[in-house]
Scaffold this active site. Structure first.
Site, PDB file in Angstrom:
ATOM      1  CB  CYS A 103      -0.916   0.012   1.228  1.00 13.26           C
ATOM      2  SG  CYS A 103      -1.921   1.521   1.312  1.00 13.26           S
ATOM      3  CB  CYS A 106      -1.718   4.689   4.586  1.00 14.68           C
ATOM      4  SG  CYS A 106      -3.237   4.076   3.829  1.00 14.68           S
ATOM      5  CB  SER A 107      -0.837   0.489   6.668  1.00 14.14           C
ATOM      6  OG  SER A 107      -1.840   1.121   7.464  1.00 14.14           O
ATOM      7  CB  CYS A 108      -4.998  -0.140   2.202  1.00 14.76           C
ATOM      8  SG  CYS A 108      -5.572   1.570   2.317  1.00 14.76           S
TER       9      CYS A 108
END
Length: 204
Positions: A103, A106-108
């Site tokens: 991602c 961000c941190s999906c």
């Protein structure tokens, strides 16, 4: 990979514990509630769920086809849907293609299948490098992808998350789903690892 994203800061665990202790002393949370939350993410929302999906796909051709063609429906039928996993696309590793997920913003991450994302997945180093030099990054994880195999990088986002269906390793013919689940790792479902060969020769 460098230490800045393969492991959390050395004082992170201490900070979390200090915060938990403070909140508990002030009566804002209960230790039992924290334990229950941790157990939930370790046993019900986490890599075990993804491993169940992989094992079923390896042993049930009809489910594998449904998982690739209609992942939302197939995952919902197993009870793995909801928050942070509403729209998940399954990409399958093959002898000719290796997939890896990131991602970049961000941190999906598909929480219902893999639980909380690892620290390195959220790091700037991984997010910025794997799209530019995936083979080098994978090599730093200990995975050397042959040059005759294509590497595809999938960028998860708030609308769509990706899940890697690893190749079934040699030496697992006739294994039960439960036995297969035990060898599937979180990183193999992100694409930074593969499930190792389980043949007698490989372990000799």
């Amino acid at each position: 990979m460098s230490d800045d994203h393969t492991a959390p800061p050395e004082d992170l665990a201490l900070r979390v514990k200090s915060l938990e202790t403070l909140l508990t002393k002030r009566g804002m949370i209960k230790a039992e509630a924290v334990d229950a939350f941790i157990q939930y993410y370790e046993t019900e929302v986490g890599p075990r769920n993804g491993a169940k999906v992989v094992a079923k796909a390896w042993t049930d051709p009809a489910f594998r086809e449904a998982l690739i063609e209609h992942p939302g429906e197939a995952l919902s039928n197993l009870g793995f849907a909801g928050l942070q996993g509403e729209d998940t696309l399954v990409v399958e590793n093959t002898p000719k293609v290796h997939n890896v997920v990131v991602c970049t913003l961000c941190s999906c991450y598909p929480w219902p299948l893999l639980g909380l994302p690892p620290t390195w997945y959220k790091s700037f180093a991984y997010r910025s490098r794997v799209v530019r030099e995936p083979r080098d990054v994978l090599a730093e994880f200990g995975l050397d992808v042959p040059m005759d195999k294509e590497v595809r990088v999938y960028d998860s986002n708030a609308e769509l998350r990706y899940f890697v269906l690893p190749e079934r390793p040699a030496g697992t013919e006739g294994w039960s789903e439960e036995a297969l689940e035990a060898i599937v790792t979180r990183d193999s479902m992100i694409g930074t690892a593969i499930v190792p060969d389980q043949s007698v020769e490989a372990g000799a």
